[in-house]
Design a protein around this motif. Sequence first.
Motif, PDB file in Angstrom:
ATOM      1  N   GLU A 197       0.853  -1.195   0.000  1.00 49.56           N
ATOM      2  CA  GLU A 197       0.000   0.000   0.000  1.00 49.56           C
ATOM      3  C   GLU A 197       0.885   1.240   0.000  1.00 49.56           C
ATOM      4  O   GLU A 197       1.754   1.397   0.856  1.00 49.56           O
ATOM      5  N   PRO A 198       0.701   2.131  -0.962  1.00 47.10           N
ATOM      6  CA  PRO A 198       1.563   3.312  -1.004  1.00 47.10           C
ATOM      7  C   PRO A 198       1.250   4.265   0.134  1.00 47.10           C
ATOM      8  O   PRO A 198       0.137   4.315   0.647  1.00 47.10           O
ATOM      9  N   ALA A 199       2.274   5.003   0.540  1.00 45.46           N
ATOM     10  CA  ALA A 199       2.057   6.084   1.500  1.00 45.46           C
ATOM     11  C   ALA A 199       1.424   7.253   0.762  1.00 45.46           C
ATOM     12  O   ALA A 199       1.621   7.447  -0.439  1.00 45.46           O
ATOM     13  N   ARG A 200       0.622   8.021   1.473  1.00 41.82           N
ATOM     14  CA  ARG A 200      -0.004   9.210   0.903  1.00 41.82           C
ATOM     15  C   ARG A 200       0.635  10.449   1.515  1.00 41.82           C
ATOM     16  O   ARG A 200       0.633  10.609   2.738  1.00 41.82           O
ATOM     17  N   LEU A 201       1.166  11.309   0.664  1.00 44.54           N
ATOM     18  CA  LEU A 201       1.700  12.600   1.101  1.00 44.54           C
ATOM     19  C   LEU A 201       0.656  13.648   0.767  1.00 44.54           C
ATOM     20  O   LEU A 201       0.446  13.969  -0.404  1.00 44.54           O
ATOM     21  N   LEU A 202      -0.023  14.157   1.784  1.00 40.68           N
ATOM     22  CA  LEU A 202      -1.096  15.119   1.588  1.00 40.68           C
ATOM     23  C   LEU A 202      -0.601  16.515   1.937  1.00 40.68           C
ATOM     24  O   LEU A 202       0.048  16.708   2.971  1.00 40.68           O
ATOM     25  N   LEU A 203      -0.908  17.468   1.095  1.00 36.19           N
ATOM     26  CA  LEU A 203      -0.498  18.845   1.326  1.00 36.19           C
ATOM     27  C   LEU A 203      -1.733  19.713   1.514  1.00 36.19           C
ATOM     28  O   LEU A 203      -2.655  19.690   0.693  1.00 36.19           O
ATOM     29  N   HIS A 204      -1.780  20.416   2.634  1.00 35.99           N
ATOM     30  CA  HIS A 204      -2.889  21.319   2.941  1.00 35.99           C
ATOM     31  C   HIS A 204      -2.342  22.738   3.108  1.00 35.99           C
ATOM     32  O   HIS A 204      -1.242  22.931   3.612  1.00 35.99           O
ATOM     33  N   TRP A 205      -3.130  23.718   2.675  1.00 37.76           N
ATOM     34  CA  TRP A 205      -2.813  25.107   2.965  1.00 37.76           C
ATOM     35  C   TRP A 205      -4.117  25.897   2.979  1.00 37.76           C
ATOM     36  O   TRP A 205      -5.155  25.411   2.531  1.00 37.76           O
ATOM     37  N   THR A 206      -4.052  27.108   3.520  1.00 36.01           N
ATOM     38  CA  THR A 206      -5.242  27.954   3.562  1.00 36.01           C
ATOM     39  C   THR A 206      -5.169  28.989   2.446  1.00 36.01           C
ATOM     40  O   THR A 206      -4.121  29.196   1.833  1.00 36.01           O
ATOM     41  N   GLY A 207      -6.267  29.658   2.192  1.00 38.26           N
ATOM     42  CA  GLY A 207      -6.292  30.676   1.147  1.00 38.26           C
ATOM     43  C   GLY A 207      -6.892  30.149  -0.135  1.00 38.26           C
ATOM     44  O   GLY A 207      -7.185  28.960  -0.284  1.00 38.26           O
ATOM     45  N   GLU A 208      -7.078  31.061  -1.083  1.00 44.53           N
ATOM     46  CA  GLU A 208      -7.752  30.744  -2.330  1.00 44.53           C
ATOM     47  C   GLU A 208      -6.793  30.397  -3.463  1.00 44.53           C
ATOM     48  O   GLU A 208      -7.209  29.898  -4.498  1.00 44.53           O
ATOM     49  N   GLN A 209      -5.495  30.653  -3.283  1.00 44.23           N
ATOM     50  CA  GLN A 209      -4.548  30.416  -4.360  1.00 44.23           C
ATOM     51  C   GLN A 209      -4.363  28.922  -4.616  1.00 44.23           C
ATOM     52  O   GLN A 209      -4.407  28.104  -3.701  1.00 44.23           O
ATOM     53  N   GLU A 210      -4.132  28.609  -5.906  1.00 40.54           N
ATOM     54  CA  GLU A 210      -3.840  27.230  -6.296  1.00 40.54           C
ATOM     55  C   GLU A 210      -2.329  27.053  -6.435  1.00 40.54           C
ATOM     56  O   GLU A 210      -1.641  27.907  -6.991  1.00 40.54           O
ATOM     57  N   ASP A 282       1.510  36.463 -12.547  1.00 38.98           N
ATOM     58  CA  ASP A 282       1.848  37.278 -11.374  1.00 38.98           C
ATOM     59  C   ASP A 282       1.784  36.501 -10.070  1.00 38.98           C
ATOM     60  O   ASP A 282       1.985  37.071  -8.992  1.00 38.98           O
ATOM     61  N   ALA A 283       1.495  35.211 -10.133  1.00 41.10           N
ATOM     62  CA  ALA A 283       1.349  34.415  -8.909  1.00 41.10           C
ATOM     63  C   ALA A 283       2.690  34.271  -8.191  1.00 41.10           C
ATOM     64  O   ALA A 283       3.748  34.181  -8.815  1.00 41.10           O
ATOM     65  N   THR A 284       2.639  34.259  -6.853  1.00 37.32           N
ATOM     66  CA  THR A 284       3.814  34.021  -6.021  1.00 37.32           C
ATOM     67  C   THR A 284       3.437  33.036  -4.926  1.00 37.32           C
ATOM     68  O   THR A 284       2.297  32.581  -4.845  1.00 37.32           O
ATOM     69  N   MET A 285       4.391  32.733  -4.056  1.00 39.40           N
ATOM     70  CA  MET A 285       4.131  31.824  -2.936  1.00 39.40           C
ATOM     71  C   MET A 285       3.532  32.551  -1.742  1.00 39.40           C
ATOM     72  O   MET A 285       3.339  31.948  -0.680  1.00 39.40           O
ATOM     73  N   ALA A 286       3.194  33.849  -1.889  1.00 40.02           N
ATOM     74  CA  ALA A 286       2.679  34.622  -0.756  1.00 40.02           C
ATOM     75  C   ALA A 286       1.365  34.057  -0.219  1.00 40.02           C
ATOM     76  O   ALA A 286       1.072  34.170   0.969  1.00 40.02           O
ATOM     77  N   GLY A 287       0.565  33.426  -1.083  1.00 40.33           N
ATOM     78  CA  GLY A 287      -0.709  32.869  -0.639  1.00 40.33           C
ATOM     79  C   GLY A 287      -0.602  31.474  -0.073  1.00 40.33           C
ATOM     80  O   GLY A 287      -1.614  30.878   0.322  1.00 40.33           O
ATOM     81  N   PHE A 288       0.610  30.941  -0.004  1.00 34.55           N
ATOM     82  CA  PHE A 288       0.836  29.592   0.524  1.00 34.55           C
ATOM     83  C   PHE A 288       0.924  29.706   2.048  1.00 34.55           C
ATOM     84  O   PHE A 288       1.993  29.702   2.643  1.00 34.55           O
ATOM     85  N   ALA A 289      -0.251  29.808   2.698  1.00 33.50           N
ATOM     86  CA  ALA A 289      -0.309  30.110   4.135  1.00 33.50           C
ATOM     87  C   ALA A 289      -0.743  28.885   4.934  1.00 33.50           C
ATOM     88  O   ALA A 289      -1.566  28.085   4.488  1.00 33.50           O
ATOM     89  N   GLY A 290      -0.159  28.749   6.123  1.00 37.78           N
ATOM     90  CA  GLY A 290      -0.514  27.651   7.019  1.00 37.78           C
ATOM     91  C   GLY A 290      -0.315  26.277   6.418  1.00 37.78           C
ATOM     92  O   GLY A 290      -1.130  25.374   6.661  1.00 37.78           O
ATOM     93  N   PRO A 291       0.759  26.052   5.658  1.00 37.47           N
ATOM     94  CA  PRO A 291       0.912  24.749   5.003  1.00 37.47           C
ATOM     95  C   PRO A 291       1.233  23.641   5.998  1.00 37.47           C
ATOM     96  O   PRO A 291       1.938  23.840   6.981  1.00 37.47           O
ATOM     97  N   ALA A 292       0.703  22.463   5.712  1.00 34.87           N
ATOM     98  CA  ALA A 292       0.990  21.272   6.511  1.00 34.87           C
ATOM     99  C   ALA A 292       1.156  20.084   5.578  1.00 34.87           C
ATOM    100  O   ALA A 292       0.380  19.911   4.635  1.00 34.87           O
ATOM    101  N   LEU A 293       2.190  19.298   5.833  1.00 34.17           N
ATOM    102  CA  LEU A 293       2.435  18.077   5.080  1.00 34.17           C
ATOM    103  C   LEU A 293       2.064  16.895   5.970  1.00 34.17           C
ATOM    104  O   LEU A 293       2.549  16.779   7.091  1.00 34.17           O
TER     105      LEU A 293
END
Length: 358
Positions: A197-210, A282-293
């Motif tokens: 069974e493969p491990a799952r690496l899930l990435l979560h962050w807040t905000g509207e940016q993709e 114009d996208a940047t990593m500024a919207g990558f808020a509260g990330p959790a792996l």
Amino acid sequence: MSRSRKLHRLSNPDADERRAQRVLFRHLRDDTNANRGRMARRVRELQLLMAMDPVDFEQLVARLMEAMGLKVELTARSRDGGVDVRGIDTDPFRGGNVIVQVKRHRDTVPPSAVRDLYGTLRHDEAATKAVLVTTSKFGPSSHQFVTGKAVTLINGSELVGLLKHHGFHEVFAAAQEDASAEAAGLDGLPAIEVAAEPARLLLHWTGEQEYDIAALVCRGNVAVSDDHLVFYNNGSTPDGSVRLVTGYEDANACLMVDFDALPADVDRLVVIAAADTENHPDATMAGFAGPALILEAGPDQDAAVMHLADGAETNTAMRLGRFDRDSGGDWEFTPALAGYPGGLRQAVVAYGLEVEDA
């Protein structure tokens, strides 16, 4: 980013990466009695699925799809065209019409079955995605074939994990004890191939940016090859050991990683998040808020959570960390954060891939 990339030599190892703090996030090898016991139980669980009536098995997959939020329709067996279940995902972003084929196989599913399902998908005017579900597993050629195609492969171990995750524990009640398994007559069934069974690496962050998630399979600080960069334009390694999965649960992004299936000479897996500058210049990593792996190593192990630093406006990509294989074969995660103003392109160049513009 162009798909034309060439490997060149990397001469400068990252000093910050060498000094990064080591933390938990371990993937254990299958060489302990406990893990051998889990593998034996998995065999019995898959034998239970193999022993089901074919119609009951299709209905079970349909119920699983409903539990995952899809509207489901079982097809008429006389005119299904190789499709067993149809589902509609109403999510406005990742939704679509899904055709599903289920195969109760004891051995590795042949690549011809995967190609046939893809042919069915291409000729189905309503379908946007195809899923092939099996009780056994798929070979490297099948995983390589579906790369870049709207086809998802779910092996037996993944199916069992999904069923348990969505509350179908009663299906496997007879596999909990050896005596129950024998009473159900499971020991009389032929052996069944079990995929890890493969491990799952899930990435979560807040905000509207993709943001996009990417993974580099490496030997040291050098990527193995162009095909071992898994990202939006290349959804899987050639052997299927690392796969990008869209629309998994409530995660913003998901990687499936079969650590045991990675080549023996591979000792590093680097995880990167990147802004979608191709569609949003114009996208940047500024919207990558509260990330959790989050690492979900399997149904018998607790998930591990790593909270990461927010992204910065000066960067368009960000290395989140890396998994390293030690001399004993275990994998350990290091939150080795680094920003890249030049985006995913700059990140992959740092690991030995040369990117040419189209």
